[in-house]
Structures are given as structure tokens and as C-alpha cells.
Scaffold this motif. Structure first.
Motif, short mmCIF file in Angstrom:
data_model
loop_
_atom_site.label_atom_id
_atom_site.label_comp_id
_atom_site.label_asym_id
_atom_site.label_seq_id
_atom_site.Cartn_x
_atom_site.Cartn_y
_atom_site.Cartn_z
N PHE A 1 -35.79 62.51 117.94
CA PHE A 1 -36.16 63.41 116.93
C PHE A 1 -36.21 64.78 117.53
N TYR A 2 -36.99 65.03 118.70
CA TYR A 2 -37.24 66.37 118.95
C TYR A 2 -35.92 66.59 120.09
N LEU A 3 -35.43 65.82 120.63
CA LEU A 3 -34.00 66.02 121.24
C LEU A 3 -32.78 66.60 120.35
N LEU A 4 -32.59 65.80 119.62
CA LEU A 4 -31.50 65.82 118.55
C LEU A 4 -31.46 67.18 117.66
N LEU A 5 -32.75 67.04 117.03
CA LEU A 5 -33.07 68.14 116.08
C LEU A 5 -33.90 69.41 116.53
N GLY A 6 -34.44 69.38 117.85
CA GLY A 6 -35.27 70.24 118.32
C GLY A 6 -34.45 70.97 119.59
N VAL A 7 -34.24 70.29 120.73
CA VAL A 7 -33.97 71.05 121.86
C VAL A 7 -32.40 71.53 121.81
N LEU A 8 -31.57 70.41 121.19
CA LEU A 8 -30.11 70.60 121.33
C LEU A 8 -29.83 71.73 120.29
N PRO A 9 -30.43 72.08 119.34
CA PRO A 9 -30.11 73.15 118.46
C PRO A 9 -30.26 74.31 119.09
N MET A 10 -31.39 74.45 119.88
CA MET A 10 -31.80 75.67 120.60
C MET A 10 -30.52 76.14 121.63
N VAL A 11 -30.09 74.79 122.34
CA VAL A 11 -28.94 75.25 123.28
C VAL A 11 -27.69 75.48 122.37
N LEU A 12 -27.24 74.71 121.33
CA LEU A 12 -26.28 75.15 120.47
C LEU A 12 -26.52 76.56 119.96
N ALA A 13 -27.46 77.35 119.67
CA ALA A 13 -27.72 78.33 119.34
C ALA A 13 -27.21 79.59 120.14
N LEU A 14 -27.68 79.15 121.45
CA LEU A 14 -27.14 80.25 122.52
C LEU A 14 -25.63 80.13 122.71
N MET A 15 -24.97 78.82 122.58
CA MET A 15 -23.51 78.79 122.83
C MET A 15 -22.69 79.56 121.50
N TYR A 16 -23.34 79.23 120.30
CA TYR A 16 -22.80 79.90 119.25
C TYR A 16 -22.73 81.59 119.28
N ASN B 1 -39.88 67.61 129.40
CA ASN B 1 -40.63 68.87 128.67
C ASN B 1 -40.10 70.04 129.43
N ALA B 2 -39.81 70.23 130.54
CA ALA B 2 -39.22 71.45 130.90
C ALA B 2 -37.83 71.79 130.21
N SER B 3 -36.91 70.56 129.80
CA SER B 3 -35.97 71.13 129.20
C SER B 3 -36.31 71.85 127.76
N ILE B 4 -37.23 71.14 127.28
CA ILE B 4 -37.65 71.95 125.85
C ILE B 4 -37.95 73.43 126.06
N TYR B 5 -38.90 73.46 127.22
CA TYR B 5 -39.43 74.96 127.30
C TYR B 5 -38.41 76.06 127.97
N MET B 6 -37.42 75.29 128.54
CA MET B 6 -36.33 76.17 128.97
C MET B 6 -35.60 76.43 127.89
N GLY B 7 -35.24 75.57 126.53
CA GLY B 7 -34.34 75.74 125.67
C GLY B 7 -35.24 76.75 124.54
N VAL B 8 -36.61 76.77 124.49
CA VAL B 8 -37.19 77.79 123.45
C VAL B 8 -37.07 78.95 123.97
N ILE B 9 -36.59 79.36 125.13
CA ILE B 9 -36.43 80.63 125.44
C ILE B 9 -35.37 81.42 124.51
N ALA B 10 -34.34 80.51 124.12
CA ALA B 10 -33.56 81.11 123.05
C ALA B 10 -33.97 81.55 121.88
N VAL B 11 -35.44 80.97 121.42
CA VAL B 11 -35.81 81.24 120.18
C VAL B 11 -36.39 82.71 120.49
N TYR B 12 -37.04 82.88 121.48
CA TYR B 12 -37.79 84.19 121.69
C TYR B 12 -36.76 85.22 121.87
N GLU B 13 -35.64 84.97 122.68
CA GLU B 13 -34.58 86.14 122.62
C GLU B 13 -33.78 86.51 121.38
#
Length: 494
Positions: free
Chosen positions: A384-399, A248-260
């Protein structure tokens, strides 16, 4: 700075920061690719497309499960560090130490699995590690747990450093969370959402990691001093508190990318609000007490804990998700934003998070859980929420990082990789969910012919996912290394 400035100067990386962050990004991408290949191998073996001995299957399953959870947390911590350092002074040596300890832990786990033949799954549930029927040695089980401890120490140092830095700026963690504005008062419109999310994650996952450290030390003592018996139910509670909290913490850290990032691509500010503060505060409590929904089939559990797990399961994921998804949708509605790849990845993450929650909540219902929990429904919902939820958050920062270092529109490789990733991900997770609906069991190395159609469809989805992930990795790593000589890479396209 403007809230919608695409590459603000506050995100400028020093040379040493850029080097450490590049190590995080490149290592995470390479490990993701390796672990995805492990997953594909398992699906193909279940579908009878390749032959694999059951003991090897369970070794790969153990490495895949432990590795994916750890690596998504590792990658999400880079998201949190990159944005949180704008508001508080984080220690780069601590961030680098987290990297070193993670890599040492990962190598120790891989050695335990593929050299020591440990195959007891990520949960290492007592007494399985010490009753392996000569499949692996106690030393292999101990090495696996030691790898976990190394990774946990690194994360704990990272969170303690984050809390230290936040307290230095905001006085205490309560003020950082915005507790002073829950019941009234004028909210500071400049109070960073990243600080709110970062404070919640640091508090909750520190508790989860400490629970994991306690149970790991208990199990290590038991391995070498068998006369020290353990309470199996206590061990299982601590293990699932640790595991559930970490993911769950992994999701909540990743969602920071959405806010920023999302406001910068939409061109609209993403305002902080009282509902936002309430959602993170309520989630802080709920995420710590929801883990008993993993233990609903353990009838020795106290009844009140099972009831609590049932009730909180319906509520725990909703506050933060609701305010985030609503904020994201209103932020992009009629904004006229240009749908670059980071923007598309951020909106995909909202879909993946939302859709992944639905089968999770269904499984959290006791009457359903009794039938569905040991089926492939469960890997369906968390993939579902790792591949299509959290990982895209991480990839968004990388891109976003690559975009800041190399100006220009999306390349053809980006326009190809995104739809392939989405299609592959949907095929992959729905193959799991459909199999779970048909009561196909999870964790079986050998599948009956009637089940193998799901495995084969899932394998096709996995191949598409891996192909897209390979394109992502080539584009991102090439962009990062191609800009290695820039003195000011985080601001080169500002």
C-alpha cells in the motif's frame, strides 16, 4: 529564486549530471516493470491461472522482494540527490559510483537466484542459507549476500558524501537538522526542508546499512567457515534493523519531492516551522528503535525491546507524516492549482502513505500480530505505502523532469495512465488485505481453492498496475531521451 518558481535555475543540470540522472530514471523504470511482472506471476500462480513449481515460485519471490526494496531506495536516492545538490555541493562521481555498484549488486543477486537457484527470501535469515537441503549451493547464498554488500557500499558512499557536503555548508549535522531552533529562537525561513530530511536520512540509513554490512559479513564467514557459529537472534536483530531502516529511508528520501515540488504547482510557499523540525528530530530517534516490532513472535527477545517496539510502533510514522500531510493539504487548499500529473501524483502519495500506515499500525499491536503477521495482511500494508505512497513521489519527480524538457499540457496517455494506476493499485492491495483478514497465509506457493479468489482479484489489479506503469515508462523515457540534445534541459521550460 522564488519558492514557487516551477523550474528554478538552481536545478539546471550539466550534461554529465543529466546523463547520470537519466541512467537512474530509465533503469529504475525498467527494473520496476520487471519486478512487477514477477509479482503478477506469483499472484497468478497462487490463483491457479498458471502452473509454477514451488522452487521457482520462491526464487521469484526472493528476487521480487529484494529487488523492489532495493529499487525503491535507488529511485528515491535520485530524488534526494536532485534536490539536495541545490543547497550543498554533492559529488557526481560518487552518485555515479552508487549507480554502478547498485547495478553490479542487482546482477549478482539475479545470478544467485536464477542461475544458483537461491530462494531464501530477502531476509537471508541464518541458518537457512547454509541449510538449503540441496536446493541451492552455499556459493549461491554467498553470491546473494555479496550482491547486497555491493548495493550497501554504494548507498553508504552516497550518504557519506551527503553528510560531508552538508557539514561543509552548515557546520554540523545538528545545525542542518535545525536542532538549534527546537526550544526557541527565530527559525531561518530559508532553511531548506530538503537539508533537514536529507540529514536525517543520511544519519539513520548509514547506521542501518552498517548493521546490514556487519550481519552480511558474519553470514559470509559462516558459509565458508561453518565452525564459526552465529547467534541466530543477533543475526535476526541486525537483519531487521537494516531492512526496516532501508525501506523507511526510501520513504523519507521520496518525500523530499513533496516539499520541493508541491509549492510550485500550488503557487504557495511551504514554510518551515518548529513542529516540522521537531517531527524530523523525533523520527530520527524513533525510526532506529522501532524495528523490534518485526520480532514480536521471537519470545527469546528481551521483554523491554518488545515493549519498546510495541509503543514506538504507534508513534514512529506519525510525526513526519502528520506535518507533511497537514502541510500538503493546507498548501493546496483553495490554491486554485492546476492538477497536472506531477501534482496528482504528489497528492496520491499522501493518501497512499496515510492509508498504508493504518494496517501497519494494526499489525504492530501484539494481540493482532500474533494472528495476522504471517498472513497476507503484511504484504497488503507494505504494498500500500510503496505502490500508492513512495512510488508516486518518485514518479512525480520523473514527470516534473519531462515537463521541464518538453512544454505542453498533459497528454492523453497521462490522463489515462493515472486513474488506471490508482484503480489497479487499490484492487491489488485490498486483495492482499482482505486475504489477510481471512487468515490466508503469506509466502505459500500453493493456495487452497478457498483462497484463490483473492489471488485472482489481486492478479487483475496487478495487470492494471503494470499497464499503467508501462504507459508511465513510455512517456517518461520518451521525454528524457527526446530532450537528450538540449544543453539546458532542467530549465528549458522555465
Amino acid at each position: 529564486m522564488s519558492a514557487t518558481e516551477l523550474y528554478p535555475t538552481s536545478e539546471t543540470l550539466t550534461r554529465n549530471e543529466r546523463i547520470v540522472l537519466n541512467f537512474y530514471v530509465i533503469s529504475a523504470l525498467l527494473v520496476f516493470l520487471l519486478l512487477m511482472l514477477f509479482g503478477l506471476t506469483m499472484r497468478m500462480a497462487q490463483g491457479s491461472w498458471i502452473n509454477m513449481p514451488p522452487d521457482v515460485f520462491y526464487q521469484i519471490m526472493t528476487a521480487h522482494g529484494a529487488g523492489m526494496v532495493g529499487t525503491i531506495g535507488f529511485a528515491s536516492s535520485a530524488v534526494m540527490w536532485f534536490f539536495l545538490r541545490k543547497y550543498v555541493r554533492l559529488s557526481l562521481p560518487i552518485f555515479a559510483t552508487n549507480y554502478v555498484l547498485f547495478m553490479l549488486g542487482a546482477l549478482t543477486i539475479l545470478a544467485a537466484v536464477f542461475i544458483g537457484r537461491y530462494a531464501g527470501a530477502w531476509t537471508f535469515l541464518y541458518p537457512l542459507p547454509v541449510h538449503a537441503m540441496n536446493v541451492w549451493s552455499p556459493h549461491a547464498a554467498a553470491a546473494f549476500m555479496l550482491g547486497y554488500l555491493l548495493i550497501g557500499v554504494g548507498f553508504l558512499l552516497f550518504y557519506l558524501d551527503a553528510m560531508r557536503a552538508i557539514i561543509r555548508v552548515y557546520g554540523n549535522l545538528g545545525h542542518a537538522l535545525g536542532l538549534q531552533w527546537l526550544f526557541g529562537g527565530e527559525i531561518d525561513p530559508l532553511h531548506p526542508k530538503t537539508v533537514v530530511a536529507g540529514s536525517m536520512v543520511a544519519i539513520t540509513n548509514s547506521i542501518g546499512i552498517l548493521a546490514g554490512a556487519i550481519v552480511l559479513v558474519m553470514c559470509l564467514i559462516n558459509i565458508y567457515f561453518p565452525s564459526v557459529g552465529l547467534n541466530a537472534l543477533l543475526v535476526k536483530n541486525l537483519t531487521y534493523l537494516f531492512g526496516h531502516m532501508f525501506i523507511n529511508a526510501s520513504i523519507y528520501m521520496g518525500v523530499i519531492a513533496v516539499y520541493e515540488l508541491l509549492p510550485r504547482y500550488s503557487g504557495r510557499p511551504y514554510a518551515i516551522s518548529r513542529p516540522f523540525l521537531w517531527s524530523w528530530t523525533v523520527s530520527l530517534v524513533m525510526v532506529l528503535i522501532v524495528y523490534p516490532h518485526h520480532l514480536m513472535m521471537d519470545y527469546a527477545m528481551p521483554l523491554w525491546m518488545l515493549v519498546m517496539g510495541q509503543i514506538v510502533s504507534y508513534c514512529a510514522g506519525l510525526p513526519v507524516f502528520t506535518v507533511t500531510a497537514y502541510g500538503a493539504l493546507t498548501n493546496v487548499y483553495r490554491s486554485g492549482m492546476r492538477w497536472t500529473l506531477p501534482a496528482r501524483l504528489l497528492m496520491l502519495s499522501m493518501f497512499g502513505w496515510a492509508a498504508g500506515i493504518v494496517p501497519a499500525i494494526i499489525d504492530g499491536t501484539i494481540s493482532v500480530n500474533e494472528v495476522m503477521h504471517n498472513t497476507q495482511w503484511v504484504p497488503g500494508h507494505f504494498h500500500f505505502y510503496l505502490l500508492l505512497g513512495v512510488l508516486p513521489m518518485v514518479l512525480a519527480l520523473m514527470y516534473h523532469l519531462v515537463g521541464s524538457r518538453a512544454q505542453g499540457p498533459d497528454r492523453a496517455i497521462d490522463r489515462l495512465s493515472f486513474p488506471v494506476y490508482v484503480i489497479g493499485g487499490l484492487v491489488f492491495v485490498f486483495a492482499f488485505l482482505a486475504a489477510g483478514h481471512d487468515s490466508v497465509p503469506r509466502r505459500y506457493a500453493v493456495h487452497l481453492p478457498a483462497w484463490q479468489g483473492y489471488d485472482q482479484v489481486g492478479s487483475i489489479g496487478a495487470i492494471l498496475l503494470i499497464a499503467a506503469m508501462l504507459l508511465f515508462a513510455i512517456r517518461i523515457i520518451g521525454g528524457l531521451l527526446g530532450s537528450s540534445g538540449n544543453a539546458d534541459p532542467a530549465h528549458s521550460a522555465g
